[in-house]
Scaffold this motif. Structure first.
Motif, PDB file in Angstrom:
ATOM      1  N   LEU A  91      32.173  23.965  41.251  1.00  9.18           N
ATOM      2  CA  LEU A  91      32.693  24.657  42.187  1.00  9.18           C
ATOM      3  C   LEU A  91      34.146  24.912  41.875  1.00  9.18           C
ATOM      4  N   ARG A  92      34.924  23.930  41.689  1.00 12.94           N
ATOM      5  CA  ARG A  92      36.270  23.835  41.738  1.00 12.94           C
ATOM      6  C   ARG A  92      36.801  24.971  40.451  1.00 12.94           C
ATOM      7  N   PRO A  93      36.717  24.714  39.529  1.00 13.11           N
ATOM      8  CA  PRO A  93      37.089  25.657  38.448  1.00 13.11           C
ATOM      9  C   PRO A  93      36.848  27.190  38.567  1.00 13.11           C
ATOM     10  N   ILE A  94      35.304  27.161  39.082  1.00 14.79           N
ATOM     11  CA  ILE A  94      35.058  28.636  39.373  1.00 14.79           C
ATOM     12  C   ILE A  94      35.992  29.273  40.463  1.00 14.79           C
ATOM     13  N   SER A  95      36.377  28.531  41.491  1.00 19.60           N
ATOM     14  CA  SER A  95      37.021  29.009  42.744  1.00 19.60           C
ATOM     15  C   SER A  95      38.559  29.222  42.176  1.00 19.60           C
ATOM     16  N   ALA A  96      38.893  28.395  41.381  1.00 21.00           N
ATOM     17  CA  ALA A  96      40.244  28.685  40.889  1.00 21.00           C
ATOM     18  C   ALA A  96      40.548  29.871  40.175  1.00 21.00           C
ATOM     19  N   TYR A  97      39.414  29.955  39.154  1.00 23.38           N
ATOM     20  CA  TYR A  97      39.557  31.166  38.465  1.00 23.38           C
ATOM     21  C   TYR A  97      39.210  32.298  39.124  1.00 23.38           C
ATOM     22  N   LEU A  98      38.525  32.410  40.226  1.00 20.78           N
ATOM     23  CA  LEU A  98      38.245  33.770  40.854  1.00 20.78           C
ATOM     24  C   LEU A  98      39.533  33.961  41.823  1.00 20.78           C
ATOM     25  N   SER A  99      40.263  32.977  42.224  1.00 22.55           N
ATOM     26  CA  SER A  99      41.288  33.184  42.983  1.00 22.55           C
ATOM     27  C   SER A  99      42.700  33.606  42.111  1.00 22.55           C
ATOM     28  N   ALA A 100      42.676  33.260  41.027  1.00 26.77           N
ATOM     29  CA  ALA A 100      43.604  33.585  39.943  1.00 26.77           C
ATOM     30  C   ALA A 100      43.312  35.074  39.409  1.00 26.77           C
ATOM     31  N   ASP A 101      42.203  35.578  39.512  1.00 20.69           N
ATOM     32  CA  ASP A 101      41.874  36.723  38.864  1.00 20.69           C
ATOM     33  C   ASP A 101      42.155  37.981  39.504  1.00 20.69           C
ATOM     34  N   ARG A 102      42.906  38.687  39.225  1.00 18.10           N
ATOM     35  CA  ARG A 102      43.624  40.075  39.984  1.00 18.10           C
ATOM     36  C   ARG A 102      42.537  41.140  40.017  1.00 18.10           C
ATOM     37  N   THR A 103      41.499  41.334  39.032  1.00 11.97           N
ATOM     38  CA  THR A 103      40.552  42.299  39.571  1.00 11.97           C
ATOM     39  C   THR A 103      39.590  41.839  40.488  1.00 11.97           C
ATOM     40  N   ALA A 104      39.163  40.640  40.593  1.00 16.97           N
ATOM     41  CA  ALA A 104      38.276  40.034  41.471  1.00 16.97           C
ATOM     42  C   ALA A 104      38.815  40.533  42.767  1.00 16.97           C
ATOM     43  N   ARG A 105      40.183  39.942  42.957  1.00 12.92           N
ATOM     44  CA  ARG A 105      40.834  39.978  44.542  1.00 12.92           C
ATOM     45  C   ARG A 105      40.858  41.578  44.802  1.00 12.92           C
ATOM     46  N   LEU A 106      41.456  42.312  43.784  1.00  9.92           N
ATOM     47  CA  LEU A 106      41.470  43.688  44.182  1.00  9.92           C
ATOM     48  C   LEU A 106      40.201  44.530  44.528  1.00  9.92           C
ATOM     49  N   ALA A 107      39.235  44.033  43.739  1.00 15.54           N
ATOM     50  CA  ALA A 107      37.842  44.799  43.750  1.00 15.54           C
ATOM     51  C   ALA A 107      37.099  44.350  45.173  1.00 15.54           C
ATOM     52  N   GLY A 108      37.642  43.257  45.823  1.00 17.10           N
ATOM     53  CA  GLY A 108      36.786  42.784  47.012  1.00 17.10           C
ATOM     54  C   GLY A 108      36.381  43.755  48.050  1.00 17.10           C
ATOM     55  N   PRO A 109      37.799  44.331  48.678  1.00 17.90           N
ATOM     56  CA  PRO A 109      37.582  45.431  49.785  1.00 17.90           C
ATOM     57  C   PRO A 109      36.633  46.629  49.205  1.00 17.90           C
ATOM     58  N   ILE A 110      36.883  46.933  47.953  1.00 20.64           N
ATOM     59  CA  ILE A 110      36.136  48.262  47.115  1.00 20.64           C
ATOM     60  C   ILE A 110      34.608  47.904  47.222  1.00 20.64           C
ATOM     61  N   LEU A 111      34.279  46.552  46.978  1.00 18.93           N
ATOM     62  CA  LEU A 111      32.705  46.205  46.975  1.00 18.93           C
ATOM     63  C   LEU A 111      32.366  46.002  48.249  1.00 18.93           C
ATOM     64  N   ASN A 112      32.947  45.834  49.133  1.00 21.85           N
ATOM     65  CA  ASN A 112      32.458  45.671  50.727  1.00 21.85           C
ATOM     66  C   ASN A 112      32.365  47.016  51.287  1.00 21.85           C
ATOM     67  N   ARG A 113      33.126  47.930  50.916  1.00 24.74           N
ATOM     68  CA  ARG A 113      32.898  49.286  51.492  1.00 24.74           C
ATOM     69  C   ARG A 113      31.718  49.967  50.788  1.00 24.74           C
ATOM     70  N   LEU A 114      31.384  49.796  49.372  1.00 24.71           N
ATOM     71  CA  LEU A 114      30.574  50.391  48.733  1.00 24.71           C
ATOM     72  C   LEU A 114      29.020  49.588  49.162  1.00 24.71           C
ATOM     73  N   ARG A 115      29.152  48.566  49.261  1.00 23.56           N
ATOM     74  CA  ARG A 115      27.724  47.880  49.967  1.00 23.56           C
ATOM     75  C   ARG A 115      27.440  48.493  51.345  1.00 23.56           C
ATOM     76  N   ASP A 116      28.520  48.473  51.985  1.00 21.48           N
ATOM     77  CA  ASP A 116      28.222  49.147  53.538  1.00 21.48           C
ATOM     78  C   ASP A 116      27.696  50.697  53.380  1.00 21.48           C
TER      79      ASP A 116
END
Length: 245
Positions: free
Chosen positions: A66-91
């Motif tokens: 899980l360590r490299p996965i977590s590090a990759y996702l933390s550094a990935d700008r798309t994954a970070r910016l998409a988070g709130p948008i994915l939350n809204r669409l899910r809701d």
């Protein structure tokens, strides 16, 4: 320097396996003699990359992976910016929404926002054939035709009885996606489950990402599918705008 390729192959095999793997199965697939394989496994177990059962007869990927996965996702700008948008669409849709990325002939899930009744379980890190997954088709519809041709020529495996494998039908699915702005698949990856996806188009950059929504076919009515498609297109545009900001 020792060749680390067998160790990487070992980790990739365990990560892709749907269940624990035995020494015999690993030895056959990796091509290492059992004594050497056990030595490599022991080192990986000691560092948490591999999990062994009490008898040391079966193995699975370990929590340290899980360590490299977590590090990759933390550094990935798309994954970070998409988070709130994915939350809204899910809701808004009350459905599970995922962000995926093209990686060779496969797509890999980068982020997932599960609906309350989701039964698929954790998907981050899971891989699927790009030409079969709706998310992969959404991306491939915007990629170089030579790339698509290479994937199809390499062979398309039927995952379920509904999987499309014929060249003409696959190209028709990509053409339909380009026309609608959304890709569809119905029961091609998981029996009884349909999926829609929209690619994230950022001006001047190759298309690598898409957002998807999987829904049991029993409640994927035409009206619901239209609502999902519209929501996915809006969300994909929001992510693209955020990336340009």
């Amino acid at each position: 320097m020792a060749d680390e390729s067998p160790t990487l192959d070992l980790l990739e095999r365990l990560a892709a396996a749907s269940d624990r793997m035995t020494i015999d199965a690993l030895s056959r697939q990796i091509g290492l003699p059992e004594p050497l394989l056990r030595l490599r496994l022991a080192k990986l177990v000691a560092r948490g990359w591999v999990d062994a059962d009490a008898e040391g007869m079966s193995y699975a990927i370990g929590v340290a992976a899980l360590r490299p996965i977590s590090a990759y996702l933390s550094a990935d700008r798309t994954a970070r910016l998409a988070g709130p948008i994915l939350n809204r669409l899910r809701d808004q849709l009350d459905e599970t929404i995922r962000l995926v990325r093209l990686d060779g002939p496969e797509v890999v899930c980068l982020a997932s926002r599960e609906a309350p009744d989701d039964t698929a379980g954790p998907m981050v890190g899971r891989r699927f054939p790009a030409i079969t997954a709706a998310s992969g088709r959404a991306i491939l519809a915007a990629r170089d035709p030579a790339e698509v041709e290479a994937i199809i020529t390499a062979g398309v495996e039927a995952i379920t009885s509904d999987s499309v494998v014929e060249r003409a039908e696959l190209y028709a699915a990509l053409a339909d996606c380009r026309e609608r702005g959304v890709a569809y698949e119905r029961g091609e990856l998981v029996p009884g489950v349909g999926c829609l996806a929209a690619a994230v188009h950022v001006d001047g950059l190759p298309v690598t990402d898409a957002i998807s929504c999987g829904v049991p076919l029993a409640r994927l009515t035409p009206d619901h599918a239209d609502d999902i498609a519209a929501g996915l297109r809006r969300a994909a545009d929001e992510i693209a705008i955020a990336l340009l900001g």
